[in-house]
Each structure stands twice: as structure tokens, then as C-alpha cells.
Design a protein around this motif. Structure first.
Motif, mmCIF file in Angstrom:
data_model
loop_
_atom_site.group_PDB
_atom_site.id
_atom_site.type_symbol
_atom_site.label_atom_id
_atom_site.label_comp_id
_atom_site.label_asym_id
_atom_site.label_seq_id
_atom_site.Cartn_x
_atom_site.Cartn_y
_atom_site.Cartn_z
ATOM 1 N N SER A 21 -22.934 26.201 -5.365
ATOM 2 C CA SER A 21 -21.862 24.907 -5.902
ATOM 3 C C SER A 21 -21.394 24.424 -4.803
ATOM 4 O O SER A 21 -21.475 24.705 -3.543
ATOM 5 N N CYS A 22 -21.073 23.103 -5.277
ATOM 6 C CA CYS A 22 -20.594 22.279 -4.305
ATOM 7 C C CYS A 22 -19.101 21.794 -4.909
ATOM 8 O O CYS A 22 -19.184 20.795 -5.793
ATOM 9 N N ALA A 23 -18.034 22.025 -4.239
ATOM 10 C CA ALA A 23 -16.709 21.733 -4.872
ATOM 11 C C ALA A 23 -16.217 20.546 -3.839
ATOM 12 O O ALA A 23 -16.273 20.846 -2.638
ATOM 13 N N GLY A 35 -25.653 14.700 -3.822
ATOM 14 C CA GLY A 35 -27.123 15.277 -3.197
ATOM 15 C C GLY A 35 -27.074 16.590 -2.708
ATOM 16 O O GLY A 35 -25.964 16.823 -2.189
ATOM 17 N N TRP A 36 -28.056 17.484 -2.684
ATOM 18 C CA TRP A 36 -28.411 18.246 -1.917
ATOM 19 C C TRP A 36 -29.432 18.045 -0.987
ATOM 20 O O TRP A 36 -30.588 17.591 -1.273
ATOM 21 N N PHE A 37 -29.514 18.504 0.278
ATOM 22 C CA PHE A 37 -30.220 18.399 1.159
ATOM 23 C C PHE A 37 -30.440 19.658 1.843
ATOM 24 O O PHE A 37 -29.676 20.792 1.640
ATOM 25 N N ASP A 72 -19.993 18.907 -13.120
ATOM 26 C CA ASP A 72 -19.033 19.292 -14.083
ATOM 27 C C ASP A 72 -17.832 18.364 -13.355
ATOM 28 O O ASP A 72 -17.319 18.792 -12.398
ATOM 29 N N ASN A 73 -17.593 17.103 -13.956
ATOM 30 C CA ASN A 73 -16.899 16.385 -13.308
ATOM 31 C C ASN A 73 -15.286 16.801 -13.561
ATOM 32 O O ASN A 73 -14.258 16.492 -12.668
ATOM 33 N N VAL A 78 -20.525 19.986 -8.456
ATOM 34 C CA VAL A 78 -21.870 19.875 -8.555
ATOM 35 C C VAL A 78 -22.686 21.332 -8.222
ATOM 36 O O VAL A 78 -22.354 21.920 -7.310
ATOM 37 N N TYR A 79 -23.737 21.326 -9.083
ATOM 38 C CA TYR A 79 -24.405 22.817 -9.057
ATOM 39 C C TYR A 79 -25.732 22.591 -8.771
ATOM 40 O O TYR A 79 -26.443 21.644 -9.000
#
Length: 123
Positions: A21-23, A35-37, A72-73, A78-79
């Protein structure tokens, strides 16, 4: 001050799953691409997956069919759902937010970065 906080990393056996998860505290989160890196020891940071403001996604060939990015705005989150994990997926995973609306693989397009979360996949 914009903050991105990743969570959900850990140790898992090959073939297992994790959800990162990214809050974000970003005010314009709903109109930003995220994005995910990832970065493995001794290697450069590499693109994993990204999602645009309207939900359009792009992902690296190495994770297609195994990883799914979503957002999920309402929760400014972001997951990254990671299935069928392999030892080569072991890395620190970072999320990043862009001022652009559209998903991009380009490191230079991302303005805000989280501190990262460790994912370790054992064989």
C-alpha cells in the motif's frame, strides 16, 4: 509537505503473495499518476507498474500477469498486489507520485517518493 508512506512488505516464500500500500498526503493525489519502482542490492532502481488518474495502467514485462496496480482515490492510496512471487522480486519497493495525470515508466517524471518497503522472497 507531501508524504508517501509504503506498507505491506515482508518475507514470503516463492509462489506467495503480498499486497503493498502507498498512502499519500498529496492534495492533488486523485489527479496524479502514481508508480511503483524497486531496487535490489547492487542494482539500479527499476520501474514496476504505474497507474494514471483515470485508472489506466502500465507495467514492466517482468511482472505482467503477476502484479496488479490499483488505486482508491477516496483513501488517497495506491496498491500493488503481487502474486506468484519469485526470489528475483526481492527488493526495496518504492512508490512515487507524479505531477502528470498519465501513467509513465520514466523515473524523471516522478516528483515525490516514499521511503520504501522491503520485500524478500525466499526460494
Amino acid at each position: 509537505q507531501v508524504q508517501l508512506v509504503e506498507s505491506g512488505g515482508g518475507l514470503v516464500q516463492a509462489g506467495g503473495s503480498l499486497r503493498l500500500s502507498c498512502a499519500a498526503s498529496l492534495r492533488t493525489f486523485s489527479s496524479s499518476a502514481v508508480g511503483w519502482f524497486r531496487q535490489a542490492p547492487g542494482k539500479e532502481r527499476e520501474f514496476v507498474a504505474a497507474i494514471g488518474w483515470s485508472g489506466g495502467t502500465t507495467s514492466a514485462d517482468s511482472v505482467k500477469g503477476r502484479f496488479t496496480i490499483s488505486r482508491d482515490n477516496a483513501k488517497n492510496t495506491v496498491y500493488l498486489q503481487m502474486n506468484s512471487l519469485k526470489p528475483e522480486d526481492t527488493a526495496v519497493y518504492y512508490c512515487a507520485a507524479s505531477r502528470s495525470r498519465y501513467s509513465t515508466r520514466l523515473y524523471s517524471e516522478y516528483d515525490y517518493w516514499g521511503q520504501g518497503t522491503q520485500v524478500t522472497v525466499s526460494s
